[in-house]
Design a protein around this motif. Structure first.
Motif, PDB file in Angstrom:
ATOM      1  N   SER A 177       0.827  -1.182   0.026  1.00  0.00           N
ATOM      2  CA  SER A 177      -0.039   0.085   0.027  1.00  0.00           C
ATOM      3  C   SER A 177       0.976   1.299   0.049  1.00  0.00           C
ATOM      4  O   SER A 177       0.458   2.191  -0.396  1.00  0.00           O
ATOM      5  N   ARG A 178       1.948   1.075   0.420  1.00  0.00           N
ATOM      6  CA  ARG A 178       2.997   2.361   0.444  1.00  0.00           C
ATOM      7  C   ARG A 178       3.971   2.372  -0.441  1.00  0.00           C
ATOM      8  O   ARG A 178       4.264   1.033  -1.110  1.00  0.00           O
ATOM      9  N   PRO A 179       4.377   3.496  -1.043  1.00  0.00           N
ATOM     10  CA  PRO A 179       5.347   3.154  -2.128  1.00  0.00           C
ATOM     11  C   PRO A 179       6.762   2.516  -1.766  1.00  0.00           C
ATOM     12  O   PRO A 179       7.266   2.609  -0.494  1.00  0.00           O
ATOM     13  N   PRO A 180       7.325   1.695  -2.582  1.00  0.00           N
ATOM     14  CA  PRO A 180       8.406   1.106  -2.319  1.00  0.00           C
ATOM     15  C   PRO A 180       9.584   1.580  -1.797  1.00  0.00           C
ATOM     16  O   PRO A 180      10.024   0.953  -0.604  1.00  0.00           O
ATOM     17  N   LEU A 181       9.877   2.689  -2.246  1.00  0.00           N
ATOM     18  CA  LEU A 181      11.109   3.451  -1.565  1.00  0.00           C
ATOM     19  C   LEU A 181      10.736   3.998  -0.139  1.00  0.00           C
ATOM     20  O   LEU A 181      11.589   4.464   0.453  1.00  0.00           O
ATOM     21  N   ASP A 182       9.298   4.381   0.089  1.00  0.00           N
ATOM     22  CA  ASP A 182       9.082   4.907   1.374  1.00  0.00           C
ATOM     23  C   ASP A 182       9.111   4.018   2.165  1.00  0.00           C
ATOM     24  O   ASP A 182       9.462   4.279   3.699  1.00  0.00           O
ATOM     25  N   LEU A 183       9.219   2.521   2.096  1.00  0.00           N
ATOM     26  CA  LEU A 183       9.460   1.463   3.086  1.00  0.00           C
ATOM     27  C   LEU A 183      10.890   1.421   3.374  1.00  0.00           C
ATOM     28  O   LEU A 183      11.314   1.199   4.481  1.00  0.00           O
ATOM     29  N   LEU A 184      11.705   1.672   2.421  1.00  0.00           N
ATOM     30  CA  LEU A 184      13.195   1.849   2.758  1.00  0.00           C
ATOM     31  C   LEU A 184      13.450   3.123   3.670  1.00  0.00           C
ATOM     32  O   LEU A 184      14.363   2.975   4.574  1.00  0.00           O
ATOM     33  N   PHE A 185      13.078   4.287   3.310  1.00  0.00           N
ATOM     34  CA  PHE A 185      13.602   5.364   3.790  1.00  0.00           C
ATOM     35  C   PHE A 185      12.543   5.926   5.030  1.00  0.00           C
ATOM     36  O   PHE A 185      12.976   6.887   5.790  1.00  0.00           O
TER      37      PHE A 185
END
Length: 487
Positions: A2-10
């Protein structure tokens, strides 16, 4: 996801360090230590089947033992042959992103390359995004996240960094820690198996905590795609690029470092210019440029005025300006007349303005305001800041400080240089014009009141006149490119 992939990283809600260790020399210890030392607010998990706890964190037997949905980033510090199982276990617990610090993949040869491709295919089948492998880690100051296997943890600030080399990420962060112009996000792309430098830059371009971006690349596999991506990013925010592997020996080193493929340097240079990115030849030049972009307004034109409290610095600046696309303008007659009323007649009466030591208590702030307000001036280089505070430092450390009651004059000298630095920053903010202050004291005496005042408010003190001019040249080049792009 549900969250953008790079948002999960940062911006992870929770993190698990796979392969945490009690040995201070191992990546698994340093990674967990840095996550905890950075003050990450979310839940932190660690896996080690042989230890009950590490650094006060309960050690789980495997990633499969973390509570479902409690973490969305796994930081992997285990041997390469274990990474696939860790990804499977992580995905089963709702983890959507992985940073793989483990080496031994493409950079190690053909077998490693096959293993790396298989890992990427697995991650895609699991719906996971993978950074690395063979990466140093990432910094996300807005999330208080320091998930990396090295130091430092830089101060927060407006600069984002993406690099195919981990130690060059550290170089940018070290400059940030020294200068006070800090870091929003920073990431080591490693082998960039799934996520490349342009993917990170694309995410940074919409990050509200980032004003300017710096990147180091060693190889580009798809030149047209790279150029198109950089152009999209540069249209949003300034991008400064450094290219490694520009010589046969450098290309050979890049191949063994991250498995990067070399590109023709002339082609790369042309692509960079067409895409709107600024190319720097060294990390020092790149940091100067990105710090300028992050802290200074863009100039409306090339007309530059140099203000110096002594002559030599102005000569160096004049030489540097003559080699750039900037213009060292003749001193306007009304400015000459106004300065005549403030200082003795021995000043230079030309541009560069050399005050020749004739300034009084308020002269420098007054002259800064005069030149910044002038309609024929687009940018100012301010040189000589810190002289009085440097004298104060010498007096304080000398044998007569107490006996000669020098505290009062030292405090006066320090207040003056702090005023001068503040005057430059205030004039820039008021007029919307770049005013770049430069002195070697920013390096040799960073606690000097001049550079320290700039650093305290997140402004950058350039180490020399010629480096300030080069940074201003980059600002003007990008301003022209952006104006042409937007019509």
């Amino acid at each position: 996801m549900s969250r953008p992939p790079l948002d999960l990283l940062f911006n992870p809600q929770g993190i698990v360090v796979a392969g945490a260790s009690t040995h201070p020399g191992k990546f698994g210890f340093v990674a967990l230590h840095n996550v905890l030392a950075g003050g990450f607010d979310g839940p932190v998990f660690a896996t080690n089947p042989d230890q009950p706890s590490i650094l006060g964190v309960e050690a789980l037997e495997s990633v499969a033992d973390i509570p479902e949905g409690a973490a969305d980033l796994v930081f992997v510090c285990t041997p390469p042959h274990t990474c696939s199982e860790i990804l499977r276990s992580a995905a089963s617990r709702g983890v959507g992103a992985a940073f793989i610090a483990s080496g031994g993949f493409r950079e190690a040869g053909s077998e490693g390359a096959r293993a790396e491709e298989e890992l990427v295919q697995l991650a895609r089948s699991l719906g996971m995004v993978v950074a690395g492998p063979n990466g140093q880690g990432l910094i996300s100051n807005p999330a208080k996240l320091a998930a990396q296997i090295v130091a430092p943890i830089p101060p927060p600030g407006p600069i984002a960094v993406a690099s195919q080399s981990g130690n060059l990420v550290s170089a940018f962060m070290n400059y940030a820690a020294h200068s006070g112009v800090g870091i929003s996000r920073a990431v080591s792309a490693g082998n960039a198996a799934m996520l490349g430098v342009v993917d990170y830059l694309g995410w940074f371009a919409s990050d509200p905590h980032t004003k300017a971006m710096a990147a180091y690349v060693e190889g580009v596999e798809d030149g047209p795609a790279f150029a198109a991506a950089i152009k999209r990013v540069a249209a949003a925010k300034p991008v400064v690029l450094v290219k490694g592997g520009t010589t046969p020996r450098g290309a050979q080193a890049a191949a063994s470092h991250t498995g990067a493929l070399a590109t023709d340097d002339r082609i790369f240079d042309g692509m960079v210019r067409q895409s709107g990115a600024v190319r720097a030849q060294t990390i020092e030049e790149a940091y100067d440029a990105v710090a300028a972009f992050a802290t200074q307004p863009l100039p409306a034109g090339p007309r530059t005025l140099v203000l110096s409290s002594a002559g030599g610095w102005g000569v160096i600046a004049a030489d540097a300006l003559s080699k750039s696309k900037l213009e060292l303008i003749p001193l306007p007659a009304d400015l000459k007349e106004a300065i005549d009323g403030l200082v003795p007649p021995r000043w230079s009466r030309s541009n560069p303005i050399d005050l020749a030591g004739g300034e009084s208590r308020d002269t420098i702030p007054e002259v800064i305001d005069l030149v910044a307000d002038h309609p024929e001036v687009d940018a100012v280089i301010y040189l000589g800041m810190g002289i009085q505070a440097n004298t104060a430092s010498h007096l304080r450390s000398g044998p007569y400080f107490e006996a000669a009651e020098l505290a009062r004059i030292c405090e006066y000298h320090e207040r003056q240089d702090s005023r001068f630095a503040q005057a430059a920053a205030d004039a820039s903010a008021r007029t919307g014009k770049p005013i770049l202050a430069a002195t070697e004291l920013g390096i040799t005496q960073p606690d000097n009141a001049g550079p320290a005042t700039l650093a305290a408010q997140g402004s950058y003190c350039f180490p020399s006149a010629d480096r300030a001019v080069r940074a201003l040249h980059h600002l003007w080049w990008y301003a022209r490119w952006r104006k042409r792009l937007l019509g």
